[in-house]
Each structure stands twice: as structure tokens, then as C-alpha cells.
Design a protein around this motif. Structure first.
Motif, short mmCIF file in Angstrom:
data_model
loop_
_atom_site.label_atom_id
_atom_site.label_comp_id
_atom_site.label_asym_id
_atom_site.label_seq_id
_atom_site.Cartn_x
_atom_site.Cartn_y
_atom_site.Cartn_z
N ALA A 1 6.32 4.07 -5.77
CA ALA A 1 6.86 2.51 -5.21
C ALA A 1 5.11 2.14 -5.39
N PHE A 2 4.03 2.79 -4.66
CA PHE A 2 2.96 2.25 -4.69
C PHE A 2 2.66 1.32 -5.29
N LEU A 3 2.94 2.08 -6.33
CA LEU A 3 2.45 0.93 -7.89
C LEU A 3 3.29 0.00 -8.17
N HIS A 4 4.21 0.06 -7.96
CA HIS A 4 5.46 -1.14 -7.64
C HIS A 4 5.18 -2.59 -6.75
N MET A 5 4.56 -1.85 -5.55
CA MET A 5 4.04 -2.76 -4.29
C MET A 5 3.01 -3.68 -5.15
N TYR A 6 1.97 -2.69 -5.72
CA TYR A 6 0.44 -3.40 -5.68
C TYR A 6 0.74 -4.21 -7.07
N MET A 7 1.59 -3.96 -8.22
CA MET A 7 1.28 -4.50 -9.34
C MET A 7 2.42 -6.46 -9.17
N THR A 8 3.10 -6.07 -8.04
CA THR A 8 4.03 -7.15 -7.09
C THR A 8 3.65 -7.56 -6.27
N GLU A 9 2.81 -7.68 -5.45
CA GLU A 9 1.81 -8.13 -4.70
C GLU A 9 0.55 -8.08 -4.18
N ARG A 10 -0.11 -6.79 -4.92
CA ARG A 10 -2.01 -6.86 -4.95
C ARG A 10 -2.13 -6.06 -3.10
N THR A 11 -1.04 -5.21 -3.12
CA THR A 11 -1.18 -4.56 -2.18
C THR A 11 -1.47 -3.63 -1.41
N LEU A 12 -2.51 -3.12 -0.06
CA LEU A 12 -2.28 -1.62 -0.50
C LEU A 12 -1.55 -1.18 0.65
N SER A 13 -0.60 -1.98 1.24
CA SER A 13 -0.21 -2.07 3.08
C SER A 13 0.75 -0.91 3.29
N THR A 14 0.35 0.15 3.70
CA THR A 14 1.79 0.95 3.92
C THR A 14 3.03 0.65 4.17
N GLY A 15 2.66 -0.58 5.18
CA GLY A 15 3.45 -1.63 6.30
C GLY A 15 4.43 -1.87 5.33
N ARG A 16 4.06 -2.17 4.46
CA ARG A 16 4.76 -3.45 3.15
C ARG A 16 5.22 -2.62 2.08
N LEU A 17 5.33 -1.11 2.53
CA LEU A 17 5.81 -0.45 1.26
C LEU A 17 7.62 -0.88 0.92
N ILE A 18 7.79 -0.19 1.84
CA ILE A 18 9.01 -0.43 2.55
C ILE A 18 9.88 -2.08 2.62
N PRO A 19 9.53 -2.61 2.60
CA PRO A 19 9.74 -4.42 2.50
C PRO A 19 9.67 -4.84 1.38
N CYS A 20 8.53 -4.43 0.25
CA CYS A 20 9.25 -4.57 -1.16
C CYS A 20 9.91 -4.17 -1.71
N ILE A 21 10.35 -2.80 -1.64
CA ILE A 21 11.33 -2.06 -1.92
C ILE A 21 13.12 -2.78 -1.81
N ARG A 22 12.75 -2.49 -0.68
CA ARG A 22 14.04 -3.58 0.58
C ARG A 22 14.14 -5.25 -0.72
N GLU A 23 13.36 -5.37 -0.81
CA GLU A 23 13.38 -7.17 -1.78
C GLU A 23 14.28 -7.04 -3.36
N ASN A 24 14.56 -5.33 -3.63
CA ASN A 24 15.09 -5.28 -4.47
C ASN A 24 16.42 -4.68 -4.02
N GLN A 25 17.34 -4.95 -3.34
CA GLN A 25 18.95 -4.03 -2.60
C GLN A 25 19.72 -2.47 -3.12
N GLN A 26 19.50 -3.17 -4.75
CA GLN A 26 19.69 -1.85 -4.99
C GLN A 26 18.56 -0.59 -5.63
N LEU A 27 17.29 -0.74 -5.24
CA LEU A 27 16.08 0.42 -5.10
C LEU A 27 16.19 0.64 -4.02
#
Length: 316
Positions: free
Chosen positions: A161-187
């Protein structure tokens, strides 16, 4: 860069000048470096030096909490070999840099991170980590170590999930991880289905659970000066308040699960998690279950591991 971030960076520079005047290479990371700091944010500093005798510290400065970490100065050859391990260089703000050496390393690292070979190397590193943790999850489950299997599967998902977030948002923020995944409802639906975290139906402050765990570790005389520092508890309380105010309880539970698991990993006594957990007070076990410390069934472990590969397959 918001005003709160600028204020924290200014205070960080003052703190370093007063407390570590002789250090040559210092950076600030976290929300202040990203420019997104809020009233709950702390000052997260790294001092790069050659000494291996200094341990991380928590300090108070001008009513702010300062976390001071010590690390060797990164070498560009290390970055080229393991860019995933050094991706923090893409986000830090340098606040002291003798002869601009740290800036040179950072610029070359960022250039490599953005290159095709750099991205491929990062993906390869994460693939290896996910593979190892997936294998560990299956081995632990076969051995009857269901808690360890659960943590390994959750760890595999987390790295992917951290790789997915880094590749899509270029951030390391732990607080952004769940919101980033939530943007894909299936995931996100799959994560909730398979993970050990069960979303609460009401607003809950989980900081007392971390306090109970730290009190237990203190009573057992574990030598964890940094992790058991009362200032760490203040940071946990702030994190709880932040996510309660935003209403993101699943994210809060995930954050608290990670905080508690890190405390176990910080213990250097060679105990398996099952051995450690067996000796915990019944009440503490019950409380920890609220933030994800429950053993998963095999289908959930397999589901998490498969979801981990699903997260990174688009980047392979």
C-alpha cells in the motif's frame, strides 16, 4: 507550505542551533517538511553523523514536541542500491548542510527516484518484502502462530500500500495511506473484509490502550527510553484527537495498530509475539483486540496477501 509548517521549521532551526550547534547535517521530515502541518504536528528531526553511540531522543522546545533521530549520512551508492529504503530523501527539508553535501545527495536521489530504473528498483524491493512477508505469514499459520501470521500478512499489505501511495501521490505520509486506498472503493472494501481491523461504530479515543501497553512494558523493565517516553504518549493523544475530529476512525485504528505493534518490535528479548502476548494482562489483551490484535483465519490471511500483490501488479 502552510504557516504552521513554516513556524515548525523555524523552531527546528532554533532548536538545532541551541542544542546541537556542532552538527553539520540536519533535516526535518513529516508534515512540517511536506508543508501540511497542523496543530497536532510535532518536529521530527534527523541528525546525520558518524557516531553510533547516540540514541533517539524526545524533547520539548517552545511548547512543541521535538523527536530527534540519529543516522549515518546517506551515501549515493546506498540510494542507488536500495532506493525504497531511502525514499525519505524525496520529502525532507534540509535545515543544516555543511558544504551543501546533503543537498547534493538529495538532488541526485530525487533524480534517481524519478527515473525508470529508480522506479523499477523500488518496485523490486517492495516485491521482495511482500514475498518474504507472505511466505512468513503462511509458515507462521502452519506452525500454529496465528497472531504472527496475521501481523506478517498485514505487513505485506502495508508495504504494498505504501508503494501504491508513493507511486500515485509521491508522499510518505502514514496519515494519507488509508485515504489513498479509500479512493479505490474495491481496494478499500477488500481491506476491510480481510484485515484484522474492524471499524468502530462510534467515536473512540484509543490512546488509553497505548498508555496501558506502555505501562505494562515499563513494569517489565524493558529498556525503551525513546518509545516509552511520556512525550510519545502525548503524540499518541494528539493523533487520536486529530482523527477523531476528522471522523476517520478506521484510519485511527490502523494508526494505533501500527503504534502498538512497533512497541513489540522494539523489544529485544527474542520472544515470539505469541510468547509476548500470552503474558499480557487479560484487560490489555481485550483492549488491543479493538485496534486489530486478533488472529485471522486462513482465508483472511490469504486475502490480505493476494490484495498485496494486487496493489503492486500495475507497477510491475
Amino acid at each position: 507550505m502552510n504557516s504552521r509548517s513554516n513556524d515548525l521549521i523555524r523552531l527546528a532551526k532554533e532548536f538545532i542551533t541551541l542544542t546541537f550547534p556542532d552538527e553539520s547535517y540536519v533535516s526535518i521530515s513529516g508534515s512540517a517538511a511536506r508543508g501540511t502541518a497542523d496543530k497536532y504536528s510535532d518536529i521530527d528531526l534527523t541528525i546525520y553523523n558518524a557516531s553510533d553511540q547516540q540514541i533517539d531522543k524526545n524533547k520539548e522546545f517552545c511548547s512543541e514536541i521535538v523527536q530527534v533521530h540519529f543516522a549515518p549520512l546517506p551515501q549515493i551508492e546506498q540510494v542507488y542500491k536500495s532506493p525504497w529504503a531511502f525514499r525519505f530523501l524525496s520529502e525532507i527539508k534540509i535545515i543544516r548542510d555543511k558544504s551543501n553535501l546533503l543537498e547534493t545527495i538529495q538532488n541526485r536521489a530525487i533524480e534517481f527516484f524519478s527515473s525508470l530504473s529508480g522506479k523499477q528498483q523500488m518496485i523490486s524491493e517492495v516485491q521482495s518484502i511482500v514475498k518474504d512477508r507472505t511466505m512468513a505469514a503462511n509458515q507462521f499459520y502452519k506452525a500454529g502462530r496465528t497472531y504472527s501470521a496475521t501481523h506478517a500478512a498485514m505487513g505485506a499489505w502495508c508495504e504494498a500500500a505504501f508503494l501504491h501511495m508513493y507511486m500515485t501521490e509521491r508522499t510518505l505520509s502514514t496519515g494519507r495511506l488509508i485515504p489513498c486506498i479509500r479512493e479505490n472503493q474495491q481496494l478499500f472494501s477488500s481491506l476491510k473484509k480481510y484485515s484484522s481491523i474492524r471499524e468502530c461504530s462510534s467515536i473512540t479515543d484509543f490512546s488509553p490502550i497505548l498508555h496501558m501497553l506502555r505501562e505494562y512494558l515499563r513494569e517489565q523493565n524493558y529498556d525503551l527510553a525513546f518509545d516509552l517516553d511520556p512525550l510519545q504518549e502525548m503524540l499518541v493523544e494528539r493523533k487520536n484527537e486529530r482523527f477523531i475530529n476528522t471522523g476517520d476512525l478506521f484510519n485511527l485504528q490502523w494508526q494505533m495498530y501500527g503504534e502498538a505493534l512497533w512497541l513489540y518490535f522494539s523489544i529485544d528479548d527474542q520472544k515470539t509475539f505469541e510468547q509476548f502476548y500470552e503474558n499480557l494482562p487479560v484487560e490489555l489483551k481485550r483492549e488491543l483486540s479493538l485496534i486489530g490484535f486478533v488472529p485471522l483465519e486462513k482465508q483472511n490471511i490469504d486475502g490480505l496477501c493476494n490484495l498485496s500483490w494486487l496493489l503492486i501488479k500495475d507497477y510491475i
